[in-house]
Design a protein around this motif. Structure first.
Motif, PDB file in Angstrom:
ATOM      1  N   SER A  95      -9.661  33.422 -27.742  1.00  0.00           N
ATOM      2  CA  SER A  95      -9.365  32.220 -26.961  1.00  0.00           C
ATOM      3  C   SER A  95     -10.649  31.474 -26.611  1.00  0.00           C
ATOM      4  CB  SER A  95      -8.615  32.600 -25.676  1.00  0.00           C
ATOM      5  OG  SER A  95      -7.365  33.191 -25.964  1.00  0.00           O
ATOM      6  N   ALA A  96     -11.721  32.220 -26.356  1.00  0.00           N
ATOM      7  CA  ALA A  96     -12.995  31.590 -26.009  1.00  0.00           C
ATOM      8  C   ALA A  96     -13.612  30.854 -27.187  1.00  0.00           C
ATOM      9  CB  ALA A  96     -13.973  32.637 -25.488  1.00  0.00           C
ATOM     10  N   ASP A  97     -13.154  31.127 -28.405  1.00  0.00           N
ATOM     11  CA  ASP A  97     -13.663  30.394 -29.564  1.00  0.00           C
ATOM     12  C   ASP A  97     -13.351  28.912 -29.480  1.00  0.00           C
ATOM     13  OD1 ASP A  97     -14.751  32.648 -30.691  1.00  0.00           O
ATOM     14  OD2 ASP A  97     -13.017  33.072 -31.973  1.00  0.00           O
ATOM     15  N   ARG A 156      -5.415  21.095 -24.977  1.00  0.00           N
ATOM     16  CA  ARG A 156      -5.786  22.183 -25.876  1.00  0.00           C
ATOM     17  C   ARG A 156      -6.675  23.196 -25.166  1.00  0.00           C
ATOM     18  NH1 ARG A 156     -10.061  23.121 -29.418  1.00  0.00           N
ATOM     19  NH2 ARG A 156      -9.522  24.373 -31.263  1.00  0.00           N
ATOM     20  N   ALA A 157      -7.677  22.712 -24.466  1.00  0.00           N
ATOM     21  CA  ALA A 157      -8.587  23.602 -23.752  1.00  0.00           C
ATOM     22  C   ALA A 157      -7.863  24.351 -22.636  1.00  0.00           C
ATOM     23  CB  ALA A 157      -9.755  22.804 -23.176  1.00  0.00           C
ATOM     24  N   TYR A 161      -7.543  28.363 -22.280  1.00  0.00           N
ATOM     25  CA  TYR A 161      -8.099  28.915 -21.053  1.00  0.00           C
ATOM     26  C   TYR A 161      -7.047  29.744 -20.310  1.00  0.00           C
ATOM     27  CZ  TYR A 161     -10.293  29.136 -16.459  1.00  0.00           C
ATOM     28  OH  TYR A 161     -10.829  29.578 -15.275  1.00  0.00           O
ATOM     29  N   ALA A 162      -5.832  29.223 -20.236  1.00  0.00           N
ATOM     30  CA  ALA A 162      -4.750  29.961 -19.577  1.00  0.00           C
ATOM     31  C   ALA A 162      -4.467  31.270 -20.301  1.00  0.00           C
ATOM     32  CB  ALA A 162      -3.492  29.099 -19.520  1.00  0.00           C
ATOM     33  N   ARG A 167      -4.835  37.155 -20.385  1.00  0.00           N
ATOM     34  CA  ARG A 167      -5.262  38.365 -21.081  1.00  0.00           C
ATOM     35  C   ARG A 167      -6.262  39.163 -20.261  1.00  0.00           C
ATOM     36  NH1 ARG A 167      -2.341  40.260 -25.375  1.00  0.00           N
ATOM     37  NH2 ARG A 167      -1.582  38.538 -26.640  1.00  0.00           N
ATOM     38  N   LEU A 168      -7.110  38.481 -19.514  1.00  0.00           N
ATOM     39  CA  LEU A 168      -8.079  39.179 -18.677  1.00  0.00           C
ATOM     40  C   LEU A 168      -7.373  39.955 -17.564  1.00  0.00           C
ATOM     41  CD1 LEU A 168     -10.957  39.865 -17.961  1.00  0.00           C
ATOM     42  CD2 LEU A 168     -11.126  37.712 -16.696  1.00  0.00           C
TER      43      LEU A 168
END
Length: 273
Positions: A95-97, A156-157, A161-162, A167-168
């Protein structure tokens, strides 16, 4: 004691000590009982002993089966927890990609620090039976800080981010479950039933008389070896993070998380002369 055996001896060595030792003691005890009480060879008490063996054997077999199945299920659940935590970390990385380069690098650095802390710091503690939440507390806080520092702009971001934040949260849940599983072991009452039951069943076989000494010893050896192998399973599965059958940290080094670990380069073939 069990934890020390699992961490210092291989399963094969434990098998020799446990199965071989129990069988050897049983055979020696049966021979000694036969020598001390020669009338046992006549089988005068076989009917009573057979009933007692059948009753105690059935109860002990049920207890052993329950314990082994429970420990095996516990190990499978531990593997599922570890895989889920690693999958959550991989999802955070993917996701951070979609983040800007600086924010992406910050998240990846935090994930890399966390995976190394789990494998190199927390895992040895769990293996020794001393699990600690503090071993990865700072790295967990760093993961949250890395995501909190990013402010998504645009649909999109915000979507990625959500996903990363969700996931975290899953990673933190699985982390707590993993450390909790490292603290579990067979309850004392079940240990008494499992190990104490062996010292009831095996001596009972000494009283079952057969005319042939060889057949008598073979019978005793077969029963004690079967019990020994069952106890070996209990010992090997009692601690999910210790021993040859333990859960490994391999999932933290695979897929998207492999980028945080040095890759082994294949050896270059030497030039022919």
């Amino acid at each position: 004691m069990i934890l020390w055996l699992l961490n210092h001896l291989s399963t094969s060595v434990i098998a020799v000590l446990l199965v071989g030792g129990l069988t050897g003691l049983a055979v020696a005890g049966s021979a000694a009982a036969r020598r001390r009480f020669p009338h046992l060879a006549g089988g005068e008490h076989n009917e009573m002993v057979g009933v007692a063996l059948g009753m105690f054997g059935a109860i002990y077999g049920i207890i052993l089966a329950f314990v082994v199945v429970t420990l095996w299920t516990q190990r499978e659940n531990t593997e599922t927890i570890v895989a889920a935590e690693a999958s959550g970390l991989a999802a955070v990385v993917r996701s951070a990609d979609a983040f800007p380069p600086a924010d992406r690098a910050r998240v990846q650095t935090a994930v890399g620090a966390y995976t190394h802390a789990v494998v190199e710091v927390q895992w040895p503690l769990m293996r020794e039976g001393r699990p600690s939440f503090e071993a990865t507390a700072a790295q967990t806080h760093g993961l949250y800080e890395a995501l909190l520092a990013y402010e998504p702009r645009g649909p999109r971001a915000e979507t990625f981010y959500a996903e990363a934040v969700t996931r975290l949260g899953d990673v933190n849940t699985q982390r707590r479950a993993r450390v909790t599983m490292a603290e579990t072991s067979l309850p004392v009452l079940l240990q008494v039933l499992v190990y104490g039951g062996a010292f009831v069943i095996v001596p009972l076989t000494f009283l079952f008389g057969l005319r042939s000494l060889r057949m008598q010893l073979l019978f005793v050896a077969a029963v004690s070896a079967l019990i020994g192998f069952s106890l070996l399973l209990v010992v090997a599965l009692d601690r999910p993070f210790a021993g040859d059958l333990s859960v490994t940290p391999t999932p933290y080094k695979e897929a998207a998380l492999s980028r945080f670990w040095p890759q082994e380069r294949p050896e270059e073939p030497s030039a022919s002369r």
